[in-house]
Design a protein around this motif. Structure first.
Motif, PDB file in Angstrom:
ATOM      1  N   ILE A   1      28.394 -47.463  26.403  1.00 26.88           N
ATOM      2  CA  ILE A   1      29.105 -48.616  26.071  1.00 26.88           C
ATOM      3  C   ILE A   1      28.184 -49.837  26.783  1.00 26.88           C
ATOM      4  O   ILE A   1      28.637 -50.378  27.931  1.00 26.88           O
ATOM      5  CB  ILE A   1      30.279 -48.695  25.881  1.00 26.88           C
ATOM      6  CG1 ILE A   1      30.777 -46.957  25.680  1.00 26.88           C
ATOM      7  CG2 ILE A   1      30.992 -49.734  25.073  1.00 26.88           C
ATOM      8  CD1 ILE A   1      30.079 -46.787  24.238  1.00 26.88           C
ATOM      9  N   SER A   2      27.963 -50.846  25.766  1.00 26.86           N
ATOM     10  CA  SER A   2      27.904 -52.396  26.564  1.00 26.86           C
ATOM     11  C   SER A   2      28.097 -53.426  24.953  1.00 26.86           C
ATOM     12  O   SER A   2      27.971 -53.210  24.140  1.00 26.86           O
ATOM     13  CB  SER A   2      26.646 -52.457  27.386  1.00 26.86           C
ATOM     14  OG  SER A   2      25.385 -51.976  25.931  1.00 26.86           O
ATOM     15  N   ASP A   3      27.476 -54.735  25.155  1.00 32.71           N
ATOM     16  CA  ASP A   3      27.955 -55.990  23.647  1.00 32.71           C
ATOM     17  C   ASP A   3      26.523 -55.548  23.653  1.00 32.71           C
ATOM     18  O   ASP A   3      26.708 -54.718  21.870  1.00 32.71           O
ATOM     19  CB  ASP A   3      27.554 -56.435  24.954  1.00 32.71           C
ATOM     20  CG  ASP A   3      28.944 -57.344  25.199  1.00 32.71           C
ATOM     21  OD1 ASP A   3      29.974 -57.022  25.062  1.00 32.71           O
ATOM     22  OD2 ASP A   3      29.107 -58.239  26.006  1.00 32.71           O
ATOM     23  N   GLU A   4      24.973 -54.911  24.447  1.00 29.56           N
ATOM     24  CA  GLU A   4      23.915 -54.315  23.144  1.00 29.56           C
ATOM     25  C   GLU A   4      23.886 -53.039  22.528  1.00 29.56           C
ATOM     26  O   GLU A   4      23.994 -52.891  21.054  1.00 29.56           O
ATOM     27  CB  GLU A   4      23.251 -54.273  23.966  1.00 29.56           C
ATOM     28  CG  GLU A   4      23.035 -55.064  24.821  1.00 29.56           C
ATOM     29  CD  GLU A   4      23.532 -55.491  26.155  1.00 29.56           C
ATOM     30  OE1 GLU A   4      23.397 -57.301  26.999  1.00 29.56           O
ATOM     31  OE2 GLU A   4      24.534 -55.350  26.290  1.00 29.56           O
ATOM     32  N   TYR A   5      25.013 -52.338  23.068  1.00 28.43           N
ATOM     33  CA  TYR A   5      24.897 -51.185  22.190  1.00 28.43           C
ATOM     34  C   TYR A   5      25.803 -51.067  20.978  1.00 28.43           C
ATOM     35  O   TYR A   5      25.535 -50.425  19.504  1.00 28.43           O
ATOM     36  CB  TYR A   5      26.212 -50.084  23.171  1.00 28.43           C
ATOM     37  CG  TYR A   5      26.835 -48.841  22.011  1.00 28.43           C
ATOM     38  CD1 TYR A   5      26.146 -47.948  22.209  1.00 28.43           C
ATOM     39  CD2 TYR A   5      27.890 -49.191  21.644  1.00 28.43           C
ATOM     40  CE1 TYR A   5      26.750 -46.349  21.428  1.00 28.43           C
ATOM     41  CE2 TYR A   5      28.917 -48.214  20.734  1.00 28.43           C
ATOM     42  CZ  TYR A   5      28.270 -47.464  20.475  1.00 28.43           C
ATOM     43  OH  TYR A   5      28.555 -46.105  20.226  1.00 28.43           O
ATOM     44  N   LEU A   6      26.539 -52.430  21.098  1.00 26.25           N
ATOM     45  CA  LEU A   6      27.855 -52.738  19.494  1.00 26.25           C
ATOM     46  C   LEU A   6      26.500 -53.184  18.437  1.00 26.25           C
ATOM     47  O   LEU A   6      26.658 -52.827  16.861  1.00 26.25           O
ATOM     48  CB  LEU A   6      28.596 -53.651  19.374  1.00 26.25           C
ATOM     49  CG  LEU A   6      29.621 -53.387  20.947  1.00 26.25           C
ATOM     50  CD1 LEU A   6      30.819 -54.746  21.397  1.00 26.25           C
ATOM     51  CD2 LEU A   6      30.484 -52.120  20.524  1.00 26.25           C
ATOM     52  N   ASP A   7      25.472 -53.979  19.018  1.00 20.45           N
ATOM     53  CA  ASP A   7      24.754 -53.979  17.862  1.00 20.45           C
ATOM     54  C   ASP A   7      23.185 -52.628  17.501  1.00 20.45           C
ATOM     55  O   ASP A   7      21.921 -53.455  16.731  1.00 20.45           O
ATOM     56  CB  ASP A   7      23.685 -54.995  18.246  1.00 20.45           C
ATOM     57  CG  ASP A   7      24.377 -55.820  18.178  1.00 20.45           C
ATOM     58  OD1 ASP A   7      25.546 -56.396  17.585  1.00 20.45           O
ATOM     59  OD2 ASP A   7      24.588 -57.119  19.180  1.00 20.45           O
ATOM     60  N   SER A   8      22.729 -51.848  17.794  1.00 19.60           N
ATOM     61  CA  SER A   8      21.939 -50.821  18.391  1.00 19.60           C
ATOM     62  C   SER A   8      22.495 -50.112  16.588  1.00 19.60           C
ATOM     63  O   SER A   8      23.632 -49.194  16.468  1.00 19.60           O
ATOM     64  CB  SER A   8      22.500 -49.729  18.986  1.00 19.60           C
ATOM     65  OG  SER A   8      21.138 -48.608  19.458  1.00 19.60           O
ATOM     66  N   GLU A   9      21.774 -49.515  15.977  1.00 23.45           N
ATOM     67  CA  GLU A   9      21.736 -48.609  14.469  1.00 23.45           C
ATOM     68  C   GLU A   9      22.167 -46.935  15.072  1.00 23.45           C
ATOM     69  O   GLU A   9      22.296 -46.373  14.973  1.00 23.45           O
ATOM     70  CB  GLU A   9      20.162 -49.131  13.585  1.00 23.45           C
ATOM     71  CG  GLU A   9      20.854 -50.453  12.742  1.00 23.45           C
ATOM     72  CD  GLU A   9      20.032 -50.857  11.731  1.00 23.45           C
ATOM     73  OE1 GLU A   9      18.937 -50.219  11.395  1.00 23.45           O
ATOM     74  OE2 GLU A   9      19.987 -51.723  11.483  1.00 23.45           O
TER      75      GLU A   9
END
Length: 287
Positions: free
Chosen positions: A214-222
């Motif tokens: 989990i990370s901020d970048e994870y939240l934007d990954s389809e």
């Protein structure tokens, strides 16, 4: 089987016989979302694609084309006859009537090509320097063997910007006394396969659990969103402890609400770092 039109059983003609002209025309009919007539989503349901798979086709410019490719890659029912049957059941007779002449011509060419092709040998020669041949559905990872698909303790769900931590995870869990076997997509999956289909098979059939980085970048990954929701659908209420969230750096955005009910491994707290890897390894080692 002869190639005379009246004698061809379309249920025996693989979908691969249809050329790009027919596939493009199918897309023109089925790609637009339609509240009156059945569109590509209705066809996907009739082909037994799951809800999550269908949702992940929505962002594609030509979902019908991808749908046909994946159907013929994973199903023995992917024949010209079955496609026409699906369109008929969905009351898209307009498509069948318009494309039938083109389809019949593609079938004729396919039959002629098959007739000209030499029959495969009944037995493989005793001396053969070629590697063993096995189906694409079996050979999806580097160490797959015929009849013995490669199995893993955990599938690692991550985005590219978190790859340094994934490297550390490999070092701590695979190259130590824990000797766990992780499925890291960029390292283990052979190129050339459909991402969604192969990912689903790995998570459901090849991996006991899934670690979500989990990370901020994870939240934007389809891709991560699909993998997480698919894994959750296999373990409602976390009954099998199948999915394990891992936080390794501080986040500026809220923790994903879909995972809040799961116990997470938190690497950001200095007081817990000393037993972080042992705790995660134990969870992944459970039956």
């Amino acid at each position: 089987m002869t190639c005379a039109k009246a004698e061809v059983d379309l249920e025996t003609i693989p979908l691969v016989a249809l050329n790009m002209t027919v596939r493009k025309k199918l897309g023109l009919y089925l790609n637009p979302r339609n509240t009156v007539a059945a569109d590509w989503m209705a066809v996907a349901e009739a082909m037994d694609f799951t809800y999550l798979e269908i949702k992940n086709y929505e962002h594609l410019e030509n979902p019908t084309s991808r749908l046909l490719e994946n159907w013929q890659a994973r199903s023995t029912d992917a024949t010209v006859g079955q496609l026409l049957s699906i369109l008929t059941k969905l009351e898209r007779d307009d498509i069948v009537q318009d494309l039938r002449p083109l389809i019949d011509e593609d079938v004729r060419k396919h039959c002629e090509k098959q007739k000209k092709s030499p029959e495969p040998p009944v037995q493989v020669p005793e001396v053969d320097s070629c590697d063993p041949r096995f189906s694409e559905r079996c050979a999806i990872t580097r160490e797959d063997d015929p009849g013995a698909p490669e199995m893993f303790d955990a599938f690692i769900c991550y985005c590219q910007k978190d790859f340094d931590f994934v490297h550390e995870m490999i070092k701590q869990l695979e190259q130590t006394e824990y000797k766990l076997k992780l499925c890291v997509f960029d390292r283990d999956v052979l190129p050339g396969s459909c991402v969604w289909t192969i990912t689903s098979e790995l998570i459901e059939k090849r991996c006991k659990r899934m670690v979500v980085v989990i990370s901020d970048e994870y939240l934007d990954s389809e891709e991560c969103d699909f993998q997480t929701k698919f894994a959750l659908s296999l373990s409602p209420g976390a009954q099998s402890k199948r999915l394990i969230p891992v936080v390794y750096k501080s986040m500026s955005r809220p923790f994903p609400s879909i995972l809040r009910f799961l116990t997470k491994c938190d690497y950001t707290r200095p007081c817990t770092q000393s037993w972080f890897w042992a705790r995660l390894a134990k969870a992944l080692s459970l039956p």
